[in-house]
Design a protein around this motif. Structure first.
Motif, PDB file in Angstrom:
ATOM      1  N   ARG A  63      66.682  30.506  52.161  1.00 14.86           N
ATOM      2  CA  ARG A  63      67.703  29.453  52.156  1.00 14.86           C
ATOM      3  C   ARG A  63      67.746  28.722  53.499  1.00 14.86           C
ATOM      4  O   ARG A  63      67.859  27.493  53.557  1.00 14.86           O
ATOM      5  N   ALA A  64      67.662  29.492  54.584  1.00  5.42           N
ATOM      6  CA  ALA A  64      67.656  28.868  55.907  1.00  5.42           C
ATOM      7  C   ALA A  64      66.431  27.977  56.080  1.00  5.42           C
ATOM      8  O   ALA A  64      66.501  26.902  56.695  1.00  5.42           O
ATOM      9  N   HIS A  65      65.306  28.421  55.526  1.00  7.15           N
ATOM     10  CA  HIS A  65      64.094  27.603  55.611  1.00  7.15           C
ATOM     11  C   HIS A  65      64.276  26.281  54.881  1.00  7.15           C
ATOM     12  O   HIS A  65      63.920  25.209  55.408  1.00  7.15           O
ATOM     13  N   PHE A  66      64.825  26.317  53.676  1.00  2.72           N
ATOM     14  CA  PHE A  66      65.000  25.071  52.927  1.00  2.72           C
ATOM     15  C   PHE A  66      65.966  24.133  53.641  1.00  2.72           C
ATOM     16  O   PHE A  66      65.791  22.905  53.607  1.00  2.72           O
ATOM     17  N   ARG A  67      66.981  24.686  54.297  1.00  2.00           N
ATOM     18  CA  ARG A  67      67.916  23.812  55.017  1.00  2.00           C
ATOM     19  C   ARG A  67      67.219  23.088  56.158  1.00  2.00           C
ATOM     20  O   ARG A  67      67.388  21.871  56.337  1.00  2.00           O
ATOM     21  N   VAL A  68      66.434  23.818  56.935  1.00  2.00           N
ATOM     22  CA  VAL A  68      65.771  23.162  58.069  1.00  2.00           C
ATOM     23  C   VAL A  68      64.651  22.247  57.570  1.00  2.00           C
ATOM     24  O   VAL A  68      64.353  21.216  58.191  1.00  2.00           O
ATOM     25  N   LEU A  69      64.045  22.581  56.433  1.00  2.00           N
ATOM     26  CA  LEU A  69      63.047  21.696  55.841  1.00  2.00           C
ATOM     27  C   LEU A  69      63.696  20.385  55.396  1.00  2.00           C
ATOM     28  O   LEU A  69      63.142  19.299  55.603  1.00  2.00           O
ATOM     29  N   GLY A  70      64.889  20.472  54.798  1.00  2.00           N
ATOM     30  CA  GLY A  70      65.619  19.269  54.424  1.00  2.00           C
ATOM     31  C   GLY A  70      65.923  18.405  55.623  1.00  2.00           C
ATOM     32  O   GLY A  70      65.806  17.162  55.572  1.00  2.00           O
ATOM     33  N   ARG A  71      66.290  19.028  56.723  1.00  2.00           N
ATOM     34  CA  ARG A  71      66.521  18.268  57.950  1.00  2.00           C
ATOM     35  C   ARG A  71      65.257  17.541  58.390  1.00  2.00           C
ATOM     36  O   ARG A  71      65.293  16.360  58.762  1.00  2.00           O
TER      37      ARG A  71
END
Length: 290
Positions: A63-71
């Motif tokens: 989940r943390a990866h997808f958030r930073v990927l979205g950024r």
């Protein structure tokens, strides 16, 4: 649709970074749920690379990866259209003197840029300081292709090398004084790859870092980009030149590269590009994990 997307991205670049970061986090959280195939790729990669974590820990890391990927997706608008003065404030580089000193000494420079999600920001930060070379693959959509070219060539005199001409052209570029921004840590298939461990798992890896350094007589420096929390921007770190590299053993050099990347990943595991099927190519007889 591509033109509408480009217009949407252009509108985002005027937003304050804290607002853009929150939007990116939201986009990433949404993608975690709707991008089921990529979510599976991330979870498989994390299971292979971090077997010591339990399922809940790997899910939180995904989940943390997808958030930073979205950024990284939304904040790319800044790299395309933000004023240079704003980018100079947001993109902080530590260790640029290592590149500058090598150029002054007449040494070709090969920059190892692992696939962290902020690597495009790192490339822009380096391009704002040096005339560099990088390898470019033509995109199938012409609008998207022009957009990426604009971003790559926005600052200074940047040389883009076709992937078909990458070896000789890259060597010439480095020998002419252009640092090469090089991304060798993806699974590009069996051709030209060797199997070396990545987090203890055999991974098809292009041994180009060793070969290019040897052919150009280049010094290797690592360039890692970290996305900072909220509105703090990006931190780009350039290492000192690697000692005793390359050696006469291409496989040992490639093992060293992967081990170095592993250590860097462990400092910010959520920011590595886990949506890539890093282990899709397997040794003979070994099943694919995805």
């Amino acid at each position: 649709m591509i033109r509408l997307l480009v217009g949407f991205l252009w509108g985002l670049h005027v937003l304050p970074l804290p607002v853009l970061a929150r939007l990116g986090n939201g986009l990433g959280a949404l993608c975690f749920w709707i991008a089921r195939r990529r979510r599976n790729v991330v979870l498989v990669n994390l299971r292979l690379c971090f077997p010591e974590l339990d399922e809940g820990q790997r899910s939180r890391l995904a989940r943390a990866h997808f958030r930073v990927l979205g950024r990284s997706i939304l904040e790319r608008s800044l790299l395309l259209w933000a004023r240079p003065e704003r980018l100079d404030h947001l993109l902080k580089v530590d260790g640029a003197e290592h590149i500058r000193d090598l150029i002054a000494a007449g040494r070709p420079v090969l920059m190892l840029a692992p696939h962290f999600v902020g690597l495009d920001a790192g490339g822009a930060a380096i391009a704002m300081r040096f005339d560099c070379a990088s390898i470019y693959a033509v995109q199938p959509n012409p609008v998207f292709d022009r957009l990426l070219l604009r971003g790559r060539q926005r600052f200074g005199d940047q040389l883009l090398i076709s992937r078909h001409d990458s070896l000789r052209a890259s060597v010439r570029a480095m020998k002419s004084g252009r640092p090469l921004y090089y991304l060798p840590d993806m699974d590009l298939g069996r051709r030209d790859s060797i199997f070396v461990p990545f987090f203890g798992v055999p991974a098809a890896t292009v041994p180009g870092l060793s070969r290019l350094a040897r052919l150009a007589g280049a010094s290797v420096v690592a360039c890692v980009t970290r996305i900072l929390p909220g509105g703090e921007g990006y931190a780009v770190s350039v290492s000192e030149p690697w000692a005793d590299f390359p050696t006469g053993d291409v496989e040992a050099d490639t093992r060293r590269m992967n081990a170095w990347i592993e250590d860097a990943v462990r400092t910010m595991p959520e920011q590595y590009y886990w949506v890539h099927r890093r282990f899709k190519t397997r040794p003979p007889g070994e099943p694919r994990p995805y």
